[in-house]
Motif scaffolding. Structure first.
Motif, PDB file in Angstrom:
ATOM      1  N   ILE A  48     -33.814  25.945 -36.147  1.00 57.08           N
ATOM      2  CA  ILE A  48     -32.679  25.029 -36.278  1.00 57.08           C
ATOM      3  C   ILE A  48     -31.489  25.628 -35.533  1.00 57.08           C
ATOM      4  O   ILE A  48     -31.397  26.840 -35.366  1.00 57.08           O
ATOM      5  N   VAL A  49     -30.589  24.761 -35.084  1.00 54.84           N
ATOM      6  CA  VAL A  49     -29.385  25.178 -34.377  1.00 54.84           C
ATOM      7  C   VAL A  49     -28.180  24.768 -35.220  1.00 54.84           C
ATOM      8  O   VAL A  49     -28.089  23.614 -35.666  1.00 54.84           O
ATOM      9  N   ALA A  50     -27.291  25.718 -35.472  1.00 54.04           N
ATOM     10  CA  ALA A  50     -26.113  25.432 -36.291  1.00 54.04           C
ATOM     11  C   ALA A  50     -25.263  24.358 -35.628  1.00 54.04           C
ATOM     12  O   ALA A  50     -25.181  24.250 -34.408  1.00 54.04           O
ATOM     13  N   GLY A  51     -24.610  23.548 -36.466  1.00 51.18           N
ATOM     14  CA  GLY A  51     -23.739  22.499 -35.968  1.00 51.18           C
ATOM     15  C   GLY A  51     -23.676  21.325 -36.924  1.00 51.18           C
ATOM     16  O   GLY A  51     -24.194  21.381 -38.051  1.00 51.18           O
TER      17      GLY A  51
ATOM     18  N   VAL B 198     -35.379  16.839 -38.314  1.00 46.45           N
ATOM     19  CA  VAL B 198     -35.937  18.154 -37.984  1.00 46.45           C
ATOM     20  C   VAL B 198     -35.990  18.350 -36.472  1.00 46.45           C
ATOM     21  O   VAL B 198     -35.683  19.435 -35.958  1.00 46.45           O
ATOM     22  N   ALA B 199     -36.357  17.287 -35.744  1.00 44.60           N
ATOM     23  CA  ALA B 199     -36.391  17.371 -34.279  1.00 44.60           C
ATOM     24  C   ALA B 199     -34.988  17.594 -33.721  1.00 44.60           C
ATOM     25  O   ALA B 199     -34.800  18.375 -32.775  1.00 44.60           O
ATOM     26  N   ASP B 200     -33.987  16.909 -34.294  1.00 45.79           N
ATOM     27  CA  ASP B 200     -32.603  17.110 -33.861  1.00 45.79           C
ATOM     28  C   ASP B 200     -32.145  18.531 -34.140  1.00 45.79           C
ATOM     29  O   ASP B 200     -31.473  19.148 -33.299  1.00 45.79           O
TER      30      ASP B 200
ATOM     31  N   GLY C  81     -30.975  21.037 -31.232  1.00 42.73           N
ATOM     32  CA  GLY C  81     -29.526  21.243 -31.205  1.00 42.73           C
ATOM     33  C   GLY C  81     -28.758  20.006 -30.783  1.00 42.73           C
ATOM     34  O   GLY C  81     -27.700  20.114 -30.145  1.00 42.73           O
ATOM     35  N   ARG C  82     -29.266  18.813 -31.145  1.00 34.97           N
ATOM     36  CA  ARG C  82     -28.575  17.572 -30.788  1.00 34.97           C
ATOM     37  C   ARG C  82     -27.428  17.328 -31.772  1.00 34.97           C
ATOM     38  O   ARG C  82     -27.484  16.435 -32.628  1.00 34.97           O
ATOM     39  N   VAL C  83     -26.398  18.139 -31.640  1.00 32.55           N
ATOM     40  CA  VAL C  83     -25.277  18.087 -32.578  1.00 32.55           C
ATOM     41  C   VAL C  83     -24.398  16.880 -32.285  1.00 32.55           C
ATOM     42  O   VAL C  83     -24.392  16.330 -31.180  1.00 32.55           O
TER      43      VAL C  83
ATOM     44  N   THR D  52     -17.961  19.259 -29.810  1.00 32.43           N
ATOM     45  CA  THR D  52     -18.601  19.455 -31.107  1.00 32.43           C
ATOM     46  C   THR D  52     -17.587  20.062 -32.064  1.00 32.43           C
ATOM     47  O   THR D  52     -16.629  20.726 -31.642  1.00 32.43           O
ATOM     48  N   ARG D  53     -17.774  19.786 -33.333  1.00 37.48           N
ATOM     49  CA  ARG D  53     -16.848  20.312 -34.333  1.00 37.48           C
ATOM     50  C   ARG D  53     -16.745  21.829 -34.229  1.00 37.48           C
ATOM     51  O   ARG D  53     -17.756  22.536 -34.123  1.00 37.48           O
ATOM     52  N   GLY D  54     -15.512  22.321 -34.256  1.00 40.04           N
ATOM     53  CA  GLY D  54     -15.292  23.761 -34.196  1.00 40.04           C
ATOM     54  C   GLY D  54     -14.921  24.277 -32.824  1.00 40.04           C
ATOM     55  O   GLY D  54     -14.456  25.418 -32.699  1.00 40.04           O
TER      56      GLY D  54
END
Length: 328
Positions: A72-75, A89-91, A95-97, A158-160
């Motif tokens: 998983i990719v944070a976001g 899960v695929a997102d 990393g499709r944030v 993206t947020r942040g």
């Protein structure tokens, strides 16, 4: 026995697949946030605790059996009532944030553009205590004035992400636009890209009409070639800064500042706003006209004149309302 076992395995896989393809329990679009260090199991458990997911262990098992694993990719991720755990899960793995639109407005000053970025709820503000020179140095442009050197546009973040991240993209976009348009410039254009940027900022503040921008650009360039003062009200207002109370007076026009184009000849020392691409194009390809003056009508359009006598007649009609013979 083997056949029974195979049937059991097939039924289990089919059940896991149904859980992975069953939409989340949502009534409206929402978001899922993954923090650095979160695992897929932890995120799925949070969704289950919130009542959005019925079988987190089944979804995790399905992810492993189908090769998705636990990556998983944070976001921040957008979800809707139709989103399935399989899609989520695929997102996560790809990393499709979620992307947020942040606007750098046309015609804004640099400080107004910063205020627009700071008003965004998704950006991290890092520049509040840093001056213009420090910001430009951080962008790799030490000694360059901040005013004008950022392309107005909508930027997706993206947020942040930080305000500096957006400024870096906006600054690079402005440089790219200037370089591209300079290669396509026509006769009578600005003398340099820096001059073009300053002139475009004046055009941006003087008219919002696309058809008039090349005409306004032509007036300014014609006056510069003849050594005439530009006499642009918006430069006076910019030079006054916080002293401007919304009512431009004759005293203001005569108050010398570096940006007052009534008291100073030539271009002001810096742009006065963030010019749009349309205004940049206008000063790179001005209209082939010999106008030297323009005055605003009540509808926001302008009357362009070649001589001072024509201009005074237009001013009397549209500004002072002293004449009934209005030029077309």
């Amino acid at each position: 026995m083997l056949a029974l076992l195979l049937c059991l395995v097939a039924a289990t896989l089919a059940w896991l697949g149904r859980q992975a393809q069953a939409p989340l329990t949502l009534e409206a679009p929402d978001t899922v946030e993954i923090l650095p260090g979160d695992t897929l199991a932890l995120v799925l458990d949070r969704l289950a605790d919130a009542g959005r997911l019925g079988h987190p262990l089944a979804v995790r098992a399905w992810a492993r059996l189908t090769g998705r694993g636990d990556r998983i990719v944070a976001g921040e991720y957008g979800v809707s009532p139709s989103t399935t755990p399989a899609r989520l899960v695929a997102d996560f793995a790809a990393g499709r944030v979620r992307q947020h639109a942040v606007r750098v407005p046309e015609g804004a000053t640099f400080h107004d553009a910063l205020a627009a970025l700071w008003a965004s709820p998704v950006l991290t503000n890092t520049l509040r205590d840093r001056g213009e020179a420090d910001i430009m140095a951080a962008l790799g442009a030490p000694g360059v004035p901040a005013e004008g050197w950022f392309l107005p546009d909508t930027y997706f973040v993206t947020r942040g992400q930080s305000d500096l991240d957006v400024l870096r993209r906006s600054h690079a976009a402005m440089q790219a636009q200037l370089d591209t348009l300079w290669q396509m410039r026509g006769p009578g254009s600005a003398a340099s890209t820096a001059d073009a940027l300053t002139l475009a900022s004046l055009v941006e503040k003087e008219t919002a009409r696309a058809d008039e921008r090349p005409l306004v650009a032509a007036v300014l360039l014609n006056r510069l070639r003849l050594g005439m003062p530009l006499q642009i009200d918006s430069t006076v207002i910019y030079g006054l800064g916080a002293r401007f109370d919304g009512n431009l007076t004759r005293r203001d026009l005569l108050t010398p500042t570096p940006h007052n184009t009534y008291t100073q000849r030539g271009l002001p020392p810096t742009p006065i706003a963030l010019p749009s691409v349309a205004s940049l194009r206008a000063v790179m390809n001005p209209a082939a006209v010999d106008y030297l003056y323009f005055v605003a009508r009540s509808d926001g359009s302008h009357v362009f004149s070649r001589t001072l006598a024509e201009h005074n007649q237009a001013v009397d009609c549209y500004q002072r309302q002293l004449s009934q013979r209005c030029p077309s």
